[in-house]
Design a protein around this motif. Sequence first.
Motif, PDB file in Angstrom:
ATOM      1  N   LEU A   1       0.848  -1.206   0.000  1.00 51.34           N
ATOM      2  CA  LEU A   1       0.000   0.000   0.000  1.00 51.34           C
ATOM      3  C   LEU A   1       0.877   1.247   0.000  1.00 51.34           C
ATOM      4  N   VAL A   2       1.922   1.232   0.848  1.00 55.06           N
ATOM      5  CA  VAL A   2       2.838   2.380   0.938  1.00 55.06           C
ATOM      6  C   VAL A   2       3.580   2.563  -0.382  1.00 55.06           C
ATOM      7  N   ASP A   3       4.088   1.450  -0.911  1.00 52.97           N
ATOM      8  CA  ASP A   3       4.873   1.504  -2.160  1.00 52.97           C
ATOM      9  C   ASP A   3       4.027   2.088  -3.288  1.00 52.97           C
ATOM     10  N   THR A   4       2.775   1.637  -3.354  1.00 51.74           N
ATOM     11  CA  THR A   4       1.872   2.120  -4.412  1.00 51.74           C
ATOM     12  C   THR A   4       1.621   3.612  -4.260  1.00 51.74           C
ATOM     13  N   ALA A   5       1.289   4.029  -3.040  1.00 53.72           N
ATOM     14  CA  ALA A   5       1.000   5.457  -2.812  1.00 53.72           C
ATOM     15  C   ALA A   5       2.238   6.306  -3.076  1.00 53.72           C
ATOM     16  N   SER A   6       3.435   5.773  -2.730  1.00 53.58           N
ATOM     17  CA  SER A   6       4.666   6.564  -2.917  1.00 53.58           C
ATOM     18  C   SER A   6       4.959   6.782  -4.399  1.00 53.58           C
ATOM     19  N   LYS A   7       4.306   5.988  -5.247  1.00 55.20           N
ATOM     20  CA  LYS A   7       4.490   6.148  -6.697  1.00 55.20           C
ATOM     21  C   LYS A   7       3.287   6.843  -7.328  1.00 55.20           C
ATOM     22  N   GLY A   8       2.357   7.299  -6.483  1.00 54.66           N
ATOM     23  CA  GLY A   8       1.228   8.072  -6.977  1.00 54.66           C
ATOM     24  C   GLY A   8       0.070   7.240  -7.473  1.00 54.66           C
ATOM     25  N   GLY A   9      -0.002   5.953  -7.026  1.00 49.96           N
ATOM     26  CA  GLY A   9      -1.067   5.071  -7.494  1.00 49.96           C
ATOM     27  C   GLY A   9      -2.042   4.701  -6.389  1.00 49.96           C
ATOM     28  N   ASN A  10      -3.152   4.077  -6.821  1.00 53.87           N
ATOM     29  CA  ASN A  10      -4.129   3.508  -5.885  1.00 53.87           C
ATOM     30  C   ASN A  10      -3.846   2.023  -5.709  1.00 53.87           C
ATOM     31  N   PHE A  11      -4.279   1.497  -4.551  1.00 59.28           N
ATOM     32  CA  PHE A  11      -4.061   0.077  -4.242  1.00 59.28           C
ATOM     33  C   PHE A  11      -5.428  -0.552  -4.055  1.00 59.28           C
ATOM     34  N   LEU A  12      -5.765  -1.544  -4.905  1.00 53.93           N
ATOM     35  CA  LEU A  12      -7.068  -2.217  -4.840  1.00 53.93           C
ATOM     36  C   LEU A  12      -6.825  -3.654  -4.388  1.00 53.93           C
ATOM     37  N   LEU A  13      -7.112  -3.907  -3.117  1.00 49.47           N
ATOM     38  CA  LEU A  13      -6.769  -5.192  -2.490  1.00 49.47           C
ATOM     39  C   LEU A  13      -7.995  -6.094  -2.477  1.00 49.47           C
ATOM     40  N   ASN A  14      -7.812  -7.349  -2.868  1.00 44.20           N
ATOM     41  CA  ASN A  14      -8.944  -8.246  -3.124  1.00 44.20           C
ATOM     42  C   ASN A  14      -9.294  -9.164  -1.962  1.00 44.20           C
ATOM     43  N   VAL A  15     -10.605  -9.431  -1.838  1.00 41.26           N
ATOM     44  CA  VAL A  15     -11.086 -10.528  -0.990  1.00 41.26           C
ATOM     45  C   VAL A  15     -12.025 -11.383  -1.835  1.00 41.26           C
ATOM     46  N   GLY A  16     -12.040 -12.696  -1.556  1.00 36.42           N
ATOM     47  CA  GLY A  16     -12.936 -13.607  -2.251  1.00 36.42           C
ATOM     48  C   GLY A  16     -13.851 -14.280  -1.245  1.00 36.42           C
ATOM     49  N   PRO A  17     -15.067 -13.764  -1.041  1.00 36.68           N
ATOM     50  CA  PRO A  17     -15.966 -14.330  -0.035  1.00 36.68           C
ATOM     51  C   PRO A  17     -16.368 -15.774  -0.367  1.00 36.68           C
ATOM     52  N   THR A  18     -16.785 -16.498   0.646  1.00 33.42           N
ATOM     53  CA  THR A  18     -17.160 -17.910   0.490  1.00 33.42           C
ATOM     54  C   THR A  18     -18.586 -18.022  -0.046  1.00 33.42           C
ATOM     55  N   ALA A  19     -18.986 -19.251  -0.367  1.00 39.25           N
ATOM     56  CA  ALA A  19     -20.352 -19.506  -0.859  1.00 39.25           C
ATOM     57  C   ALA A  19     -21.386 -19.186   0.212  1.00 39.25           C
ATOM     58  N   GLU A  20     -20.948 -19.178   1.468  1.00 37.44           N
ATOM     59  CA  GLU A  20     -21.885 -18.873   2.566  1.00 37.44           C
ATOM     60  C   GLU A  20     -22.022 -17.347   2.748  1.00 37.44           C
ATOM     61  N   GLY A  21     -21.174 -16.569   2.034  1.00 32.95           N
ATOM     62  CA  GLY A  21     -21.264 -15.117   2.161  1.00 32.95           C
ATOM     63  C   GLY A  21     -20.361 -14.536   3.211  1.00 32.95           C
ATOM     64  N   GLU A  22     -19.302 -15.276   3.541  1.00 37.29           N
ATOM     65  CA  GLU A  22     -18.379 -14.767   4.558  1.00 37.29           C
ATOM     66  C   GLU A  22     -17.032 -14.427   3.941  1.00 37.29           C
ATOM     67  N   ILE A  23     -16.420 -13.361   4.448  1.00 38.01           N
ATOM     68  CA  ILE A  23     -15.057 -13.021   4.033  1.00 38.01           C
ATOM     69  C   ILE A  23     -14.118 -13.908   4.843  1.00 38.01           C
ATOM     70  N   PRO A  24     -13.173 -14.592   4.184  1.00 41.71           N
ATOM     71  CA  PRO A  24     -12.313 -15.537   4.900  1.00 41.71           C
ATOM     72  C   PRO A  24     -11.566 -14.878   6.065  1.00 41.71           C
ATOM     73  N   ALA A  25     -11.406 -15.600   7.143  1.00 37.39           N
ATOM     74  CA  ALA A  25     -10.769 -15.056   8.348  1.00 37.39           C
ATOM     75  C   ALA A  25      -9.386 -14.477   8.061  1.00 37.39           C
TER      76      ALA A  25
END
Length: 586
Positions: free
Chosen positions: A312-336
């Motif tokens: 996140l820091v590296d991206t911002a220091s270069k003037g960019g945005n950081f889009l970090l991914n999560v893949g929720p489960t079939a039950e609708g929960e974000i993995p721990a």
Amino acid sequence: MNAVRPLLLVLVLFVAVAAAQGAPSPPAPPTQGARMEWWREARFGLFIHWGLYAIPAGIWNGKTAGGTGEWILKNAEIPVADYETLLPKFNPVRFDAKEWARLMKLAGVRYVVITSKHHDGFCLWDSAHTTFDVASSPFRRDVLSELKQACEAEGIRFCLYHSIMDWHHPDYLPRRPWDHRPAKDADFDRFVGYLKGQLQELVTRFRPGVLWFDGEWEDSWTHAHGLDLFRAVRAMDPAIIINNRVDKGRQGMQGMTMAGDFAGDFGTPEQEIPPTGFPGIDWESCMTMNDTWGFRADDDRWKSKETLIRMLVDTASKGGNFLLNVGPTAEGEIPAPSIERLQAIGAWLRVNGEAIYGTTATPFPRSPYRCTVRGEKLYVHVFDWPKGPLDLEGLVTPVRGARLLANPANPLAVEQGPRGVKIGLPERAPDPVASVIVVDCDGAPIAIDLPIAPAKDGSVSLDAPLATITGRTLRVEADKQCLGYWTDPSESCAFDFEVLSPGPFDVVAEIACADDSAGSGYAIDCGGRSLNAKVDATGGWSSFRSVALGRLVLDSKGPHRLVVRPTKKPGTAVMNLRRVTLTPAR
Ligand code: FHN
């Protein structure tokens, strides 16, 4: 009655003319700068890949499918009719939009991009254009509306991912090789109409801040399609931000738009952070926390919290945005593990967020530190806490003061000198991952490129972040503070430095190399002489070892340039190089 009609007509005409003259003109569409303003300020977004693919979670008919979870239809070569059997199984009863939004708030996320439709064609909203959607599943609920409402209640901008490529729609071409549905009646123009119709639904119903297109790479989608769709979406909502994957200009995973009239408001590096920023160009690096976008039950290759914060820091220091991914489960929960990492990032941002949100790129052409700027404040993000003062070589703007963001009440000692500024630091870093010093400058921070200075004992430490890189893939890896991704042996790095006096210098390189890549050769060129070396395995790309390379004679004091260039590369990469040290030979 007849006499009345002309009168009515005159009346209607009069009202129409009056209205036209008096009616306020429609607002002018926002300028590019105005459109991007909230997005540039945001800096940190959450990507969500969620759909039917979370049900198989990487397993199909008892076999593990390769690749990322959301590609299982392709990776397991599933016939569409078989994949459709997932629809009546989609019932994420544990989905709680408010819980997701609270987690995003806690994580310091400022916008969210969720898959409205991925390549599999499943629609996460009730679409009038298809029954392959959430409304036709047992779950039925309007997921996107619930999430939009919950996010906006937390002040988080709601945005949508939308795939152009659609393995499910009968009019999309090309067919997957194992998809034996007849293609002779497929009408790609009719598919484009479907695509636009669904986008109109999404824009009208959800007013997304960003439409994040994807799946633009197949030949059936042309530059003409891209320009047309960009204009069509912009007409639906002039304020909407559209990424460069709407068109055909993206240069692969490095994500930036090639020269030409290609559409898109920002570049989209994927799974990588570019070696440098792109002044004047908006871009966003998207990144998985493990190896998959859509949920896979067997993917436990999680990046550490430290790595993600530093990305996140590296991206911002270069003037960019950081889009970090999560893949929720079939039950609708974000993995721990995803929750843990988001909580850690949020904790760091609660102390240091002012050094990320609304900042711009570092003013340093080269520096061992990641820096961001906001007005007259320079934020220095220190990963490896120095012994002694923080040396901001090249900073030419006068400094009024400096303090730790983690301890703002205690000013730090500042010494302004001919080569820049030195800032006194406490012995221990306030944060083992990244500690931020805010330097109050007398004007916008400006920095110049200076040769690396020798230490008092005459030795010179040529650290990776200070290298001049020749090439596109070789780059500084922020979390390892090394030169990495050295997959192209034609690429090289150079260091400009000074020595106090001429003479012989012992040369030591600090390198890392995985076992399967050992055997590369490289040369160190300096002062008209060369040392040749071979890369031995060190046990991994993060296992650094110091290797004595021999002795180089420099015939003069003052400036020199040292070049590190591969001479052979039998493996996947040459090596990871953390630094080269020159020590006057006794
Ligand atoms: O194929 C997709 C992939 O599934 C994922 O959505 C990523 C995220 O940007 N985009 C494509 C791969 O480049």
